[in-house]
Design an enzyme around this catalytic site. Structure first.
Site, PDB file in Angstrom:
ATOM      1  N   GLU A 254      25.474  24.906 -13.385  1.00  0.00           N
ATOM      2  CA  GLU A 254      24.399  25.902 -13.413  1.00  0.00           C
ATOM      3  C   GLU A 254      24.752  27.049 -12.489  1.00  0.00           C
ATOM      4  OE1 GLU A 254      20.522  24.301 -12.598  1.00  0.00           O
ATOM      5  OE2 GLU A 254      19.770  26.207 -11.791  1.00  0.00           O
TER       6      GLU A 254
ATOM      7  N   GLU B 238      16.996  34.477  -8.387  1.00  0.00           N
ATOM      8  CA  GLU B 238      15.676  33.868  -8.280  1.00  0.00           C
ATOM      9  C   GLU B 238      14.937  34.560  -7.133  1.00  0.00           C
ATOM     10  OE1 GLU B 238      15.774  29.294  -9.383  1.00  0.00           O
ATOM     11  OE2 GLU B 238      17.315  29.760  -7.892  1.00  0.00           O
TER      12      GLU B 238
END
Length: 284
Positions: free
Chosen positions: A161, A166
């Site tokens: 990932e 974010e």
């Protein structure tokens, strides 16, 4: 953004973004280079992005709260994801209708709805650069994310990932970029951070990752802030990023990292995506 209780970054680099040009050697597109795939989101308001390129995930309980005990139920409703008629894709988290009974993992019913769009099985980047120009929502309990997952068919975290960006809850000016793999995931994810000049919800920024052989560099507005190589991984340094990786866009609500929303949480909380561009090599 899978199965993390908190994202305590193993390596963190921050700095005020100044709009400087990209540093040499980051894998940025050469002048005049064209993307091999792009999404510009032109179209009428309240229409869905093309299914040729985009999947829409649904649910919450069956996905075990999306691995983070999240409170939103992902839908394919245009109230949660649609073009805005001005060249943007809007992904909006909203309180669930009072009469809805949307099954939730951590409680009987989900109290929020939102959307999670992916290019899984349709478009993936092998090596090169992915750029997303977006404006991200901020507020208590929110976790908007732009990220990638590997297409190697292995269960997460062996899947690999890359969190391109974010922005968590009460840290509206902080952008996190992180990698997760077989022995470095959840709170042991490895990455860095950058500081925006204002809240992420106030302006569009270009969030990017340069994914080169055995080297990944994160940047915001052309300014690199973290580079990962195999030497920075814990033993046995299991680098899982030499593979096709697809893109995900979502706005999560609640869960282990941002904590619960409250009366100050904006509604709707909208991620506006101006464009997505893949440079280099990939699959489509």
């Amino acid at each position: 953004m899978n199965r993390r209780t908190r994202l305590a970054l193993a390596l963190a680099l921050g700095g005020l973004l100044c709009g400087c040009a990209s540093a040499p050697g980051t894998g940025s597109p050469a002048a005049g280079e064209k993307p091999f795939w792009q999404a510009e989101f032109d179209g009428a308001a309240a229409t869905r992005p093309p299914e040729r390129w985009w999947n829409t995930d649904i649910g919450n309980r069956d996905a075990e709260g999306w691995g983070n005990n999240e409170l939103q139920y992902y839908t394919d409703d245009v109230a949660n994801s649609a073009l805005d008629g001005a060249g943007h894709l809007s992904i909006s988290a909203r309180p669930a209708p009072t009469d809805s009974e949307l099954p939730c993992y951590t409680q009987e019913f989900c109290t929020w709805t939102s959307a999670r769009l992916t290019t899984g099985g349709k478009v993936a980047l092998t090596h090169g650069r992915v750029e997303i120009r977006a404006k991200l929502p901020t507020g208590t309990g929110l976790l908007p994310a732009i990220w990638m997952l590997g297409d190697n068919g292995v269960e997460w975290p062996g899947q690999g990932e890359i969190d391109i960006c974010e922005v968590v809850g009460g840290e509206p000016r902080t952008v996190y970029g992180t990698a997760h793999g077989p022995t470095y995931f959840n709170e042991d994810g490895i990455g860095g951070s950058a500081t925006l000049p204002a809240d992420a919800s106030q302006a569009f920024h270009t969030y990017a990752v340069d994914k080169q052989p055995r080297r990944i560099t994160w940047s915001v507005d052309g300014k690199p802030y973290f580079t990962l190589t195999p030497s920075k991984l814990p033993a046995p340094r299991d680098w899982v990023f030499e593979q096709d990786m697809h893109l995900l866009l979502n706005v999560a609500v609640g869960g282990d990292w941002p904590g619960p929303p409250d009366t100050s949480t904006p509604s709707p909380a909208t991620m506006a995506v101006d464009y997505v561009r893949f440079y280099g090599t990939g699959r489509m």
